[in-house]
Write a protein that holds these residues in place. Sequence first.
Motif, PDB file in Angstrom:
ATOM      1  N   GLY A   1      79.773  87.287   8.383  1.00 46.60           N
ATOM      2  CA  GLY A   1      78.579  87.565   7.596  1.00 46.60           C
ATOM      3  C   GLY A   1      78.523  87.297   6.120  1.00 46.60           C
ATOM      4  N   CYS A   2      77.671  87.315   5.314  1.00 45.13           N
ATOM      5  CA  CYS A   2      77.388  87.286   3.856  1.00 45.13           C
ATOM      6  C   CYS A   2      76.498  87.868   3.328  1.00 45.13           C
ATOM      7  N   LEU A   3      76.970  88.568   2.280  1.00 42.10           N
ATOM      8  CA  LEU A   3      75.765  89.514   1.535  1.00 42.10           C
ATOM      9  C   LEU A   3      74.843  88.662   1.020  1.00 42.10           C
ATOM     10  N   SER A   4      74.936  87.052   0.753  1.00 41.78           N
ATOM     11  CA  SER A   4      74.020  86.357   0.204  1.00 41.78           C
ATOM     12  C   SER A   4      73.018  85.791   1.199  1.00 41.78           C
TER      13      SER A   4
ATOM     14  N   PRO B   1      79.634  84.039  -8.218  1.00 38.02           N
ATOM     15  CA  PRO B   1      78.332  83.317  -8.187  1.00 38.02           C
ATOM     16  C   PRO B   1      77.328  83.967  -7.401  1.00 38.02           C
ATOM     17  N   GLN B   2      77.858  85.038  -6.603  1.00 41.11           N
ATOM     18  CA  GLN B   2      76.752  85.778  -5.867  1.00 41.11           C
ATOM     19  C   GLN B   2      76.144  86.575  -6.904  1.00 41.11           C
ATOM     20  N   VAL B   3      76.497  87.088  -7.885  1.00 40.60           N
ATOM     21  CA  VAL B   3      75.689  87.561  -8.668  1.00 40.60           C
ATOM     22  C   VAL B   3      75.246  86.810  -9.877  1.00 40.60           C
TER      23      VAL B   3
ATOM     24  N   CYS C   1      89.509  83.688   2.772  1.00 41.05           N
ATOM     25  CA  CYS C   1      88.936  82.094   2.693  1.00 41.05           C
ATOM     26  C   CYS C   1      87.355  82.039   2.405  1.00 41.05           C
ATOM     27  N   HIS C   2      86.623  82.868   2.909  1.00 39.75           N
ATOM     28  CA  HIS C   2      85.174  83.024   2.593  1.00 39.75           C
ATOM     29  C   HIS C   2      84.774  83.237   1.195  1.00 39.75           C
ATOM     30  N   GLU C   3      85.582  84.168   0.483  1.00 37.79           N
ATOM     31  CA  GLU C   3      85.083  84.557  -1.013  1.00 37.79           C
ATOM     32  C   GLU C   3      85.662  83.128  -1.961  1.00 37.79           C
ATOM     33  N   LEU C   4      86.811  82.511  -1.486  1.00 37.44           N
ATOM     34  CA  LEU C   4      87.208  81.348  -2.222  1.00 37.44           C
ATOM     35  C   LEU C   4      86.306  80.209  -2.066  1.00 37.44           C
ATOM     36  N   ASP C   5      85.833  80.126  -0.942  1.00 35.03           N
ATOM     37  CA  ASP C   5      84.765  78.985  -0.577  1.00 35.03           C
ATOM     38  C   ASP C   5      83.529  79.052  -1.452  1.00 35.03           C
ATOM     39  N   HIS C   6      83.104  80.393  -1.827  1.00 33.92           N
ATOM     40  CA  HIS C   6      82.187  80.574  -2.748  1.00 33.92           C
ATOM     41  C   HIS C   6      82.371  80.086  -4.159  1.00 33.92           C
ATOM     42  N   LEU C   7      83.519  80.053  -4.451  1.00 36.66           N
ATOM     43  CA  LEU C   7      83.762  79.628  -5.877  1.00 36.66           C
ATOM     44  C   LEU C   7      83.710  78.131  -6.164  1.00 36.66           C
TER      45      LEU C   7
HETATM   46 ZN    ZN Z   1      79.815  85.272   1.130  1.00 38.44          ZN
END
Ligand code: ZN
Length: 164
Positions: A90-93, A50-52, A132-138
């Motif tokens: 942090g987060c690239l978004s 989703p970040q892209v 954890c961080h990346e799965l939250d994005h989904l």
């Molecule tokens: Zn992120």
Amino acid sequence: MAIRNIREYGDEVLNKKCKEVTEITPRIRDLIEDMLDTMYEANGVGLAAPQVGILKRIVVIDVSEDGSEPLILINPRIVESSGEQTGSEGCLSVPGKSGIVTRPNYVKAVALNIDMEPIEIEGTELLARAICHELDHLDGHLYVEKVEGDLIDNAAAQAVEEEE
Ligand code: ZN
């Protein structure tokens, strides 16, 4: 090989729930290649589809120093977690910001690899945090929802450090 545009905080695509991947098409292979390129280009340790701007359950992660250990997780799910770690995230978004987040110190996840074969992955410390961080994005969640205290402006924090 292509760098994709990273969606930023406030873009509603980041708040949507992603759909499971049912087959690996050439487009999905291209997407995954591009996600890896985009993550490395931005010096990130992880990136979710989703970040892209793609609402599919795909994440890429690489917590190695030299970008030599890419992990590709399709339809990932955390099946076990334990312990606790509190640290900066942090987060690239959310460019230029960081914040303190508490996460499990150990997680085990199941997923599919790029050949749609089941895989199991275990991680501690940074890898557990990244999973954890990346799965939250989904599921449309960003770490800023979990920050303890204020979100820190990295540039301002660095300026203060330099003054001291
Ligand atoms: Zn992120």
